[in-house]
Motif scaffolding. Structure first.
Motif, PDB file in Angstrom:
ATOM      1  N   ASP A  29       0.846  -1.192   0.000  1.00 20.74           N
ATOM      2  CA  ASP A  29       0.000   0.000   0.000  1.00 20.74           C
ATOM      3  C   ASP A  29       0.884   1.244   0.000  1.00 20.74           C
ATOM      4  O   ASP A  29       2.096   1.179   0.218  1.00 20.74           O
ATOM      5  CB  ASP A  29      -0.993   0.017   1.164  1.00 20.74           C
ATOM      6  N   PHE A  30       0.260   2.403  -0.275  1.00 22.46           N
ATOM      7  CA  PHE A  30       1.003   3.647  -0.458  1.00 22.46           C
ATOM      8  C   PHE A  30       1.760   4.047   0.805  1.00 22.46           C
ATOM      9  O   PHE A  30       2.933   4.439   0.745  1.00 22.46           O
ATOM     10  CB  PHE A  30       0.036   4.763  -0.870  1.00 22.46           C
ATOM     11  N   GLU A  31       1.108   3.960   1.955  1.00 26.53           N
ATOM     12  CA  GLU A  31       1.737   4.408   3.196  1.00 26.53           C
ATOM     13  C   GLU A  31       3.000   3.602   3.499  1.00 26.53           C
ATOM     14  O   GLU A  31       4.029   4.156   3.918  1.00 26.53           O
ATOM     15  CB  GLU A  31       0.747   4.307   4.351  1.00 26.53           C
ATOM     16  N   ARG A  32       2.945   2.308   3.312  1.00 18.79           N
ATOM     17  CA  ARG A  32       4.127   1.482   3.584  1.00 18.79           C
ATOM     18  C   ARG A  32       5.235   1.758   2.570  1.00 18.79           C
ATOM     19  O   ARG A  32       6.415   1.735   2.915  1.00 18.79           O
ATOM     20  CB  ARG A  32       3.736   0.003   3.569  1.00 18.79           C
ATOM     21  N   LEU A  33       4.857   2.024   1.330  1.00 18.87           N
ATOM     22  CA  LEU A  33       5.863   2.377   0.328  1.00 18.87           C
ATOM     23  C   LEU A  33       6.598   3.657   0.727  1.00 18.87           C
ATOM     24  O   LEU A  33       7.814   3.779   0.551  1.00 18.87           O
ATOM     25  CB  LEU A  33       5.210   2.542  -1.041  1.00 18.87           C
ATOM     26  N   MET A  34       5.851   4.623   1.279  1.00 21.73           N
ATOM     27  CA  MET A  34       6.477   5.865   1.713  1.00 21.73           C
ATOM     28  C   MET A  34       7.425   5.633   2.891  1.00 21.73           C
ATOM     29  O   MET A  34       8.438   6.328   3.039  1.00 21.73           O
ATOM     30  CB  MET A  34       5.410   6.899   2.075  1.00 21.73           C
ATOM     31  N   ARG A  35       7.109   4.661   3.731  1.00 28.82           N
ATOM     32  CA  ARG A  35       8.030   4.326   4.821  1.00 28.82           C
ATOM     33  C   ARG A  35       9.317   3.717   4.263  1.00 28.82           C
ATOM     34  O   ARG A  35      10.404   3.938   4.802  1.00 28.82           O
ATOM     35  CB  ARG A  35       7.340   3.378   5.791  1.00 28.82           C
ATOM     36  N   ALA A  42      15.833   3.361  -2.667  1.00 29.07           N
ATOM     37  CA  ALA A  42      15.788   4.119  -3.916  1.00 29.07           C
ATOM     38  C   ALA A  42      14.563   3.764  -4.741  1.00 29.07           C
ATOM     39  O   ALA A  42      14.122   4.554  -5.584  1.00 29.07           O
ATOM     40  CB  ALA A  42      17.051   3.858  -4.739  1.00 29.07           C
ATOM     41  N   ALA A  43      14.025   2.567  -4.527  1.00 31.52           N
ATOM     42  CA  ALA A  43      12.867   2.106  -5.294  1.00 31.52           C
ATOM     43  C   ALA A  43      12.243   0.934  -4.546  1.00 31.52           C
ATOM     44  O   ALA A  43      12.816   0.400  -3.589  1.00 31.52           O
ATOM     45  CB  ALA A  43      13.272   1.688  -6.703  1.00 31.52           C
TER      46      ALA A  43
END
Length: 228
Positions: A29-35, A42-43
């Motif tokens: 999910d987006f929030e975990r990706l931001m973490r 880097a990706a």
């Protein structure tokens, strides 16, 4: 992953460092990706998306167990794979709110080109650096020369019929050395490596052998992964 002096890239996309978070619960999910981004990655590669066909409804359980061989895990397809709608929602958020590099991943269940194309065409609108092709769920034996030939044909067909850079994810049946030869001149973006081995297990039994996990409630369990 290739390096040039202090620069790193995946496909044709430059990265600030060589850390790319693999498909996992941290990339669903987006929030975990931001973490992941805040921690210095880097990706990241999204959890794999289900290809064409009905999406399984029963989420089921994820279970882990240690044995003499290491850490075993078992789960369900519905729990481990993203629905296409959720994948698109995540990619929409990424595109609108951050420049963090996120690579979608597509899991296929066959080597038929048509089974992959709908999902890959869906991804073209997001212009990703590349798309990982998750081969873990194939009902095929990739150690067989005939199957490898069909896999090569699949890659060539997908490259011809969609405008995406492809990143095949190897499973234990297709080793890196063989894969380099197999995918030669197919213009793939690179290769990613699987960190677990998939073992097929006896049906409808509790497993007590030292080389298999002793999962409780193992009725109907047909496979598990050995991590590490």
């Amino acid at each position: 992953m290739n390096s040039s002096s202090t620069k790193f890239r995946i496909g044709e996309t430059q990265l600030q460092n060589p850390i790319v978070v693999a498909s996992c619960p941290a990339t669903e999910d987006f929030e975990r990706l931001m973490r992941c981004a805040d921690a210095g990655a880097a990706a990241a590669i999204l959890k794999s998306c289900h290809t064409s066909g009905s999406f399984p409804k029963g989420i089921g359980n994820r279970r882990f167990l240690g044995s003499e061989r290491g850490l075993w895990g078992t789960s369900t397809v519905a729990r481990e794979l993203l629905h296409a709608d959720k994948m698109c929602s995540i990619l929409d958020d990424i595109r609108k709110r951050t420049d963090f590099t996120v690579i979608p991943s597509v899991a296929g269940f066959s080597l038929e080109t048509s089974d992959w194309l709908d999902t890959l065409h869906l991804l073209e609108q997001y212009h990703p650096a590349c798309v990982q092709l998750d081969l873990f769920y194939l009902d095929e034996d990739l150690s067989l020369p005939n199957t490898q030939s069909r896999l090569r044909s699949l890659i060539i067909n997908l490259r011809r019929e969609c405008g995406l850079k492809l990143l095949p994810k190897l499973n234990q049946e297709l080793r890196p050395g063989a894969a380099v030869k197999l995918f030669e001149n197919t213009e793939i973006a690179g290769l990613s490596l699987l960190d677990s081995l998939r073992g097929h297990l006896p049906m409808n039994s509790l497993l007590h052998k030292s080389d298999f996990p002793g999962f409780i409630f193992a009725e109907g369990l047909d496979s598990a992964s050995l991590f590490g």
